[in-house]
Design a protein around this motif. Structure first.
Motif, PDB file in Angstrom:
ATOM      1  N   HIS A  65      -2.858   4.557   5.276  1.00 21.98           N
ATOM      2  CA  HIS A  65      -3.027   3.102   5.328  1.00 21.98           C
ATOM      3  C   HIS A  65      -3.878   2.622   4.150  1.00 21.98           C
ATOM      4  O   HIS A  65      -3.556   1.638   3.480  1.00 21.98           O
TER       5      HIS A  65
ATOM      6  N   ILE B 107      -2.457   0.055   1.148  1.00 19.47           N
ATOM      7  CA  ILE B 107      -3.069  -1.255   0.916  1.00 19.47           C
ATOM      8  C   ILE B 107      -3.734  -1.316  -0.450  1.00 19.47           C
ATOM      9  O   ILE B 107      -3.639  -2.322  -1.166  1.00 19.47           O
TER      10      ILE B 107
ATOM     11  N   ARG C 266      -0.625  -0.262  -3.326  1.00 16.14           N
ATOM     12  CA  ARG C 266       0.627  -1.049  -3.281  1.00 16.14           C
ATOM     13  C   ARG C 266       1.742  -0.383  -4.081  1.00 16.14           C
ATOM     14  O   ARG C 266       2.182  -0.891  -5.117  1.00 16.14           O
TER      15      ARG C 266
ATOM     16  N   ALA D 296       0.493  -1.406   7.310  1.00 16.89           N
ATOM     17  CA  ALA D 296       0.484  -1.792   5.895  1.00 16.89           C
ATOM     18  C   ALA D 296       1.598  -2.788   5.604  1.00 16.89           C
ATOM     19  O   ALA D 296       1.419  -3.734   4.837  1.00 16.89           O
TER      20      ALA D 296
ATOM     21  N   ARG E 282       2.759  -4.986   7.587  1.00 17.07           N
ATOM     22  CA  ARG E 282       2.382  -6.318   8.076  1.00 17.07           C
ATOM     23  C   ARG E 282       1.494  -7.039   7.064  1.00 17.07           C
ATOM     24  O   ARG E 282       1.526  -8.262   6.958  1.00 17.07           O
ATOM     25  N   GLU E 283       0.686  -6.273   6.332  1.00 17.89           N
ATOM     26  CA  GLU E 283      -0.173  -6.866   5.308  1.00 17.89           C
ATOM     27  C   GLU E 283       0.558  -7.068   3.984  1.00 17.89           C
ATOM     28  O   GLU E 283       0.212  -7.952   3.199  1.00 17.89           O
ATOM     29  N   ILE E 284       1.562  -6.223   3.741  1.00 15.92           N
ATOM     30  CA  ILE E 284       2.357  -6.321   2.509  1.00 15.92           C
ATOM     31  C   ILE E 284       3.820  -6.423   2.941  1.00 15.92           C
ATOM     32  O   ILE E 284       4.537  -5.418   3.002  1.00 15.92           O
TER      33      ILE E 284
END
Length: 214
Positions: free
Chosen positions: A38, A42, A45, A70, A72-74
């Motif tokens: 994770h 993040i 990338r 990850a 969900r964030e990217i």
């Protein structure tokens, strides 16, 4: 192309790293635990993540959960799962956002380097690379209500091969059809799934995701 690799077995992790490097990929991180994965996804990338499902500390589903978190964030982060196991619940969640760039291969069914490297490149480019056994597992017990019910048996065959990442030419060879016939089937599939005119590669991914989530 920048890759984050997550695999807890040292020899396999090193072997995959060397294989991908030999084919022009840059391994920006090779990790062995869910938290490390994770953090790497993040922080770095990458262009694509190659992820085992079961990683330390509990050896259950840390790899897939870390990739999902990850993603969900990217949004749209390309993820290729490489595992001995089919985790249906989390595999469906991986497919659910419809953003493409997903794959799921079974380790004992990757038979050569070209097959694996092609799958990594296809997922990195926003496509799909699904093992037929994974597709069969994901479709077990699913309904075919809504637009999917409109597909003919032949259109479902074409769509299943699309899910494996096959081109129209490869589908034509597999089903003993002409490429023009496959083109007509794919156009019909797009119409029946209410996928409006756009880039065909994008519509192929959306059609596959609709099929696997149906």
């Amino acid at each position: 192309m920048r890759v984050v690799l997550a695999e807890d077995l040292y020899l396999l992790r090193e072997g995959l790293s060397r294989l991908l490097t030999a084919h022009g990929f840059e391994i920006v991180a090779a990790v062995e635990t869910g938290p490390e994965l994770h953090e790497a996804l993040i922080g770095l990338r990458p262009d694509v993540a190659v992820v085992d499902v079961r990683l330390p500390p509990t050896q259950t589903d840390e790899g897939l959960q870390a990739a999902l978190a990850a993603r969900r964030e990217i949004p749209g982060l390309p993820v290729l799962v490489l595992s001995q196991h089919v985790e249906q619940l989390y595999a469906r969640e991986l497919l659910a956002d419809g953003s493409g760039g997903v794959g799921y291969l079974l380790k004992d069914r990757v038979f050569n380097a070209d097959q694996f490297v092609d799958a990594v490149r296809r997922v990195a480019a926003g496509g799909t690379a699904m093992d037929p056994d994974v597709i069969a597992r994901l479709l077990t017990g699913t309904g075919r209500a809504g637009p999917l019910a409109r597909l003919t048996p032949r259109e479902r065959e074409v769509l299943e091969l699309m899910a494996e990442g096959r081109s129209n030419s490869a589908i034509a060879q597999r089903l003993f059809l002409s490429e023009s016939a496959v083109g007509k089937h794919t156009a019909s599939i797009f119409g029946k799934l209410d996928l409006t005119q756009s880039d065909d590669d994008n519509r192929r991914v959306l059609a596959v995701l609709a099929y696997l989530n149906g």
